[in-house]
Write a protein that holds these residues in place. Structure first.
Motif, short mmCIF file in Angstrom:
data_model
loop_
_atom_site.label_atom_id
_atom_site.label_comp_id
_atom_site.label_asym_id
_atom_site.label_seq_id
_atom_site.Cartn_x
_atom_site.Cartn_y
_atom_site.Cartn_z
N THR A 230 -7.13 -5.59 1.98
CA THR A 230 -6.56 -4.30 1.61
C THR A 230 -7.27 -3.10 2.23
O THR A 230 -7.01 -1.96 1.85
CB THR A 230 -6.55 -4.13 0.09
N GLY A 231 -8.20 -3.35 3.15
CA GLY A 231 -8.96 -2.25 3.73
C GLY A 231 -10.32 -2.06 3.09
O GLY A 231 -11.04 -1.12 3.42
N SER A 306 -8.07 -3.65 9.20
CA SER A 306 -6.93 -3.98 8.33
C SER A 306 -6.39 -2.73 7.64
O SER A 306 -5.18 -2.62 7.42
CB SER A 306 -7.33 -5.03 7.29
N ALA A 307 -7.27 -1.78 7.33
CA ALA A 307 -6.81 -0.52 6.75
C ALA A 307 -5.98 0.27 7.75
O ALA A 307 -4.90 0.78 7.43
CB ALA A 307 -8.00 0.30 6.26
N GLY A 310 -2.82 -1.79 8.84
CA GLY A 310 -1.94 -1.88 7.68
C GLY A 310 -1.20 -0.59 7.41
O GLY A 310 -0.01 -0.60 7.09
N ARG A 331 -0.90 -2.34 0.41
CA ARG A 331 -2.20 -1.75 0.72
C ARG A 331 -2.85 -2.59 1.80
O ARG A 331 -2.94 -3.81 1.68
CB ARG A 331 -3.08 -1.70 -0.53
N GLY A 332 -3.30 -1.94 2.88
CA GLY A 332 -3.88 -2.69 3.98
C GLY A 332 -2.85 -3.63 4.58
O GLY A 332 -1.69 -3.25 4.79
#
Length: 392
Positions: A230-231, A306-307, A310, A331-332
């Motif tokens: 998810t970051g 990933s953040a 995403g 999220r992410g």
């Protein structure tokens, strides 16, 4: 091994297993990076990473090398003996865990990690009642199933499950009312995955932390699907909340079965010797793969990646403004496309176009791509998703 066609492999798969899974009609035989190939040589863009497991993609060279090296040295080592690679893995895992989580019980899956957390909560508090969220998914063994809300999973085992109350996700008032002197623990996913990708408001997770403390109950976060994706290393870190117990699995060893239940010193001190165990848990092979995975996440900066990617994926999907789509959320690199009708036709249309994704509930297309996905691959995926929405 004798080469067989997709048709032959799929037929054998159906004939030799009980009918427990919704089969996709594919026989996957090879993977590299973000790509998968079937037995007939067709290539697919992997937007599911085996239900969130292959966070580094397939056949990652660092993980592969670690597996080969460890397999040549020692595969199995019970946790009554110390292990060099297990110790290194635990050091690395707990170094990135939320502050205050300093011990870890190792097992083989997400369900096992949740099962251990529930047993530890019962043992540490002397209480038995669990509070969980509606739509939540925590696994299918009898302990974890008590916390899982979905009726289709629970009903065949009615009367056998531990006492659990399910409250609306994100509602602080009903969570407050559900807690009493019999509550052992509250268990929550920081982002609900199986039911449709619903991120919890940060203030809800903070309230859960404060309410459980006031009630003398424990707080368990199920990060089996959310960890690393998810970051942040763990999704609860976005809210700045440390639970008493945290469950992680899936992507932890990039495809090698492993589970971990992280806990505070206080919980560890409250556990009687022998209250739980696992023959295969913490085996050197899984720990070597886990160590290589965690090192790669750090060295290749895949958590901030990933953040960033995403957010790009989420923006591009929302920009489609497709009439078949009700909402895009996540999220992410944990995203859900909620449709106005069932997701199965869209998933089939995506598969026909070389894109593999997952359902979540009945109307959500769930996207859990490997964290190595690039912006260019995201753009390719969005184009394929748009075509599948048009065709479905």
């Amino acid at each position: 091994m004798i080469a067989r066609s997709t048709e032959v492999i799929v037929a054998l798969d159906r004939e030799l297993q009980p009918p427990l899974y919704a089969k996709r009609g594919l026989a996957l035989v090879r993977g590299e990076g973000i790509w998968l190939w079937d037995a007939d040589g067709r290539r697919y863009l992997d937007l599911m990473s085996n239900y969130g497991v292959n966070i580094l993609g397939h056949a990652h060279p660092r993980v592969t090398a670690a597996i080969i090296e460890q397999a040549s040295r020692l595969l199995s080592c019970h946790q009554s003996f110390a292990s060099d690679v297990r110790a290194a893995f635990l050091e690395r895992l707990l170094a990135v865990a939320p502050a205050g989580l300093t011990r870890a019980f190792l097992s083989n899956s997400g369900t096992e990690a949740v099962e251990a957390a529930l047993k530890f909560a019962w043992a540490a508090t002397g209480r038995r009642r669990i509070v969980a969220a509606r739509r939540g998914y925590h696994g299918r063994t009898l302990g974890a199933l008590a916390a899982t809300a979905e009726k289709k999973y629970r009903e065949p085992f009615a009367g056998l499950l531990a006492e659990a109350e399910h409250v609306p996700y994100g509602d602080i008032g009903t969570l407050t009312a559900a807690l009493d002197e019999h509550t052992a623990a509250v268990i929550l996913e920081p982002v609900q995955g199986e039911s449709g990708i619903y991120p919890a408001p940060d203030e809800y997770l903070r309230a859960a932390r404060e309410l459980t403390r006031q009630a003398g109950a424990l707080l368990i976060f199920d990060e089996v699907q959310t960890a690393f994706r998810t970051g942040a290393w763990f999704a609860c870190q976005h809210a700045g909340v440390t639970p008493d117990l945290l469950c992680v699995a899936k992507g932890l060893a990039n495809g090698v079965p492993i589970g971990a239940t992280l806990m505070t010193e206080e919980i560890a001190a409250a556990l009687p010797a022998g209250v739980h165990g696992s023959t295969f848990g913490g085996n050197p092979l899984a720990c070597a793969a886990g160590l290589a995975t965690l090192e790669t996440l750090a060295v290749d900066s895949l958590i901030p990646h990933s953040a960033d990617v995403g957010a790009h994926f989420l923006r591009r999907l929302r920009e489609l403004e497709h009439p078949a789509v009700r909402e895009v959320r996540g999220r992410g690199l944990m995203l859900g496309i909620e449709l106005k009708s069932r997701s199965t036709p869209v998933l089939k249309a995506m598969q026909e176009r070389g894109l593999l994704a997952l359902p979540a509930g009945t109307v959500v297309v769930r996207l859990l791509p490997p964290l190595i996905i690039t912006r260019e691959q995201v753009d390719e995926a969005v184009a394929g998703i748009a075509a599948a929405l048009d065709a479905a």
